[in-house]
Design an enzyme around this catalytic site. Structure first.
Site, PDB file in Angstrom:
ATOM      1  N   GLY A 155      -4.603  -4.313  -3.779  1.00 16.11           N
ATOM      2  CA  GLY A 155      -5.596  -3.284  -4.109  1.00 16.11           C
ATOM      3  C   GLY A 155      -4.811  -2.049  -4.479  1.00 16.11           C
ATOM      4  N   HIS A 156      -4.794  -1.715  -5.743  1.00 15.72           N
ATOM      5  CA  HIS A 156      -3.967  -0.601  -6.228  1.00 15.72           C
ATOM      6  C   HIS A 156      -4.872   0.540  -6.693  1.00 15.72           C
ATOM      7  CE1 HIS A 156      -0.373  -3.491  -7.095  1.00 15.72           C
ATOM      8  NE2 HIS A 156      -0.774  -3.509  -5.847  1.00 15.72           N
ATOM      9  N   GLN A 193       1.979  -6.052  -3.090  1.00 20.08           N
ATOM     10  CA  GLN A 193       2.444  -6.153  -1.700  1.00 20.08           C
ATOM     11  C   GLN A 193       3.753  -5.349  -1.508  1.00 20.08           C
ATOM     12  OE1 GLN A 193       1.474  -9.587  -3.175  1.00 20.08           O
ATOM     13  NE2 GLN A 193      -0.494  -8.694  -2.743  1.00 20.08           N
ATOM     14  N   ASP A 213       0.809  -1.230   0.000  1.00 23.12           N
ATOM     15  CA  ASP A 213       0.000   0.000   0.000  1.00 23.12           C
ATOM     16  C   ASP A 213       0.837   1.273   0.000  1.00 23.12           C
ATOM     17  OD1 ASP A 213      -2.216  -1.689   0.124  1.00 23.12           O
ATOM     18  OD2 ASP A 213      -2.194  -1.689   2.317  1.00 23.12           O
ATOM     19  N   LYS A 223       1.770   2.065  -5.150  1.00 27.46           N
ATOM     20  CA  LYS A 223       2.309   1.484  -6.402  1.00 27.46           C
ATOM     21  C   LYS A 223       1.368   1.775  -7.575  1.00 27.46           C
ATOM     22  CE  LYS A 223       2.341  -2.517  -4.294  1.00 27.46           C
ATOM     23  NZ  LYS A 223       2.103  -2.110  -2.891  1.00 27.46           N
TER      24      LYS A 223
END
Ligand code: GDP
Ligand code: IMO
Ligand code: MG
Length: 433
Positions: free
Chosen positions: A40-41, A225, A13, A16
């Site tokens: 989750g990007h 990650q 988080d 990225k």
């Protein structure tokens, strides 16, 4: 031609998605190489947020090819939902701009049940997984019992492999985890419907990449990650089940190490962690709460509140070494505006010793006290700054100190979630780092 890997240096988080979206402008292809929909990007374009879990964060740009490499574990139902969600928002997604490796492994319904069942049995010792079936899917891959996209698109093979594995899965679910079991016919119906939708996207991703390399295209590899969630190098067992390190871009996409020209390490200006596990600089006070609120630190996948703390240079330095970082991208600097004093952890006190390297044994790590260096804060709003020279002196001093402690040059500073809220000191595609 230059091919660049973007990875997280902390516990995920770091932003990225945002930086990949920015860099994608100059790339031809964007590739995910590990993880799954535990990621989750977030990208924010013209004030509109988009969260991607599986589709690479280049998808918002027209004329880019997004690839899901063999190292990714894919829940096909989630992927289809994500495709449809983007399409509903007017983003074109089709086989011309989204390809999935034929050897990427499939997350199956029993993987999710095993993930949940194990966490439930562990009680307060749980890992805090995202519950997406990631670990159990990688387990089957390594024990050579997984189902892949090349199986999914061949109904006969798919049914045969499924029927071989299901008795064992159901035995484990029923007898050990005391969980519900799965039904072969229902899975077949569900997954063969997915196959019809996804078939046109399934490709030999490694081959596509090698053709792009030959054509001299820029390729961007998007990590998921962060290094401290890496299965080998992270805070084991409080980690995810893949190698998140930059080196895995090669194995997880099917290209050689000589084709990678630079690695950018994403560093959040403070530290967050979602899920269980050690976190030496975690704050349990009002400053931690303030950072959590101001930074809107809620998981993009599970919505869980992220734990917050000061920046840990020991953590980022380890990442620089293992990933071979050539440059840093610092994000969320704006969140620190308004704090009178900032702290950076430069080492740990362990009994009588001063440790400068991150300890491997959790027993040692648990007893480490961070050694902090204090820096003065700044109060100005920095969210519209485009030039590093326009940053308040104390903000400049803060990021330059991080650069010095990590011994890696600063390439980007993000000052807000939006695509344009970024100071680019050096674009790696202009001059490979
Ligand atoms: P990722 O998983 O590394 O892509 O990061 P996430 O998307 O899970 O979390 C990063 C969050 O911070 C998202 O909500 C982003 O929109 C947001 N973000 C990214 N960069 C910045 C920044 O520089 N400032 C602020 N305030 N938010 C940012
Ligand atoms: P992005 O790509 C933050 C964490 C989970 C849990 C541990 C294991 O958005 O940075 P898993 O479901 O992978 O078996 O969970 O890893 N985790 C993440 N934390 N960002 C992520 O991805 C994460 N993906 C997994 O919270 O602690
Ligand atoms: Mg995330």
């Amino acid at each position: 031609m230059s091919n660049i890997v973007v990875i997280g240096t902390q516990w995920g988080d770091e932003g990225k998605g945002k930086v990949v979206d920015v860099l994608a402008e100059k790339a031809r292809m964007v590739v995910r190489f590990q993880g799954g929909n535990n990621a989750g990007h977030t990208m924010v374009v013209d004030g509109e947020p988009f969260i991607s879990h599986l589709i690479p964060s280049g998808i918002l740009h027209p004329n880019k090819v997004c690839l899901i490499g063999n190292g990714v574990v894919v829940d096909p139902g989630v992927l289809i939902e994500e495709i449809q969600h983007l399409q509903n928002r007017g983003i074109s997604v089709g086989p011309d701009n989204l390809l999935i490796s034929e050897n990427a492994h499939l997350i199956m319904p029993y993987h999710k049940l095993v993930d949940h069942g194990r966490e439930r049995l562990k009680g307060n010792k749980k890992l805090g997984t995202t519950g997406r079936g990631i670990g159990p899917c990688y387990e089957d891959k390594v024990s050579r019992r997984g189902l892949r996209f090349c199986d999914l698109i061949d109904p006969e093979v798919f049914e045969e492999k499924l029927s071989l594995i299901l008795p064992e899965k159901n035995f484990y679910l029923r007898e050990f985890l005391k969980s519900e079991t799965v039904d072969q016919e229902l899975i077949l119906k569900e997954y063969l419907a997915y196959a019809e939708i996804l078939r046109p996207h399934v490709a030999n991703v490694s081959l596509v990449l090698s053709q792009a390399v030959k054509a001299g295209d820029h390729i961007l590899f998007e990590g998921a990650q962060g290094l401290h969630l890496d299965i080998d190098h992270g805070t084991y067992p409080f980690v995810t089940s893949s190698n998140t390190a930059a080196g895995n871009a090669c194995c997880g996409a099917g290209i050689g190490p000589t084709q990678i020209h630079g690695v950018i390490g994403m560093v959040k200006a403070y530290t967050t962690r979602v899920g269980s596990g050690p976190f030496p600089t975690e704050l349990h006070d009002e400053i931690g709460d303030l950072i959590q609120e101001k930074g809107a630190e809620f998981g993009a996948t599970t919505g869980r509140r992220r734990r917050c703390g000061w920046l840990d240079a020991v953590v980022v330095r380890k990442s620089a070494r293992i990933n071979g970082l050539a440059g840093l991208a610092i994000t969320k600097l704006d969140v620190l505006s308004g704090l009178k004093t900032l702290k950076i952890c430069t080492g740990y006190r362990y009994k009588q010793d001063r440790l400068l390297e991150f300890p491997t044994a959790l027993k040692v790590l648990e007893k480490c006290e961070p050694i902090y260096e204090e820096l003065p804060g700044w109060f100005d709003d920095i969210t519209a700054i485009q030039d590093v020279d326009d940053l308040p002196e104390n903000a400049k001093a803060y990021v330059r100190r991080v650069e010095q402690l990590v011994e890696t040059p600063l390439q980007m500073i993000s000052v807000g979630p939006g695509r344009k809220q970024i100071i680019v000191l050096q674009n790696p595609f202009d001059r490979p780092c």
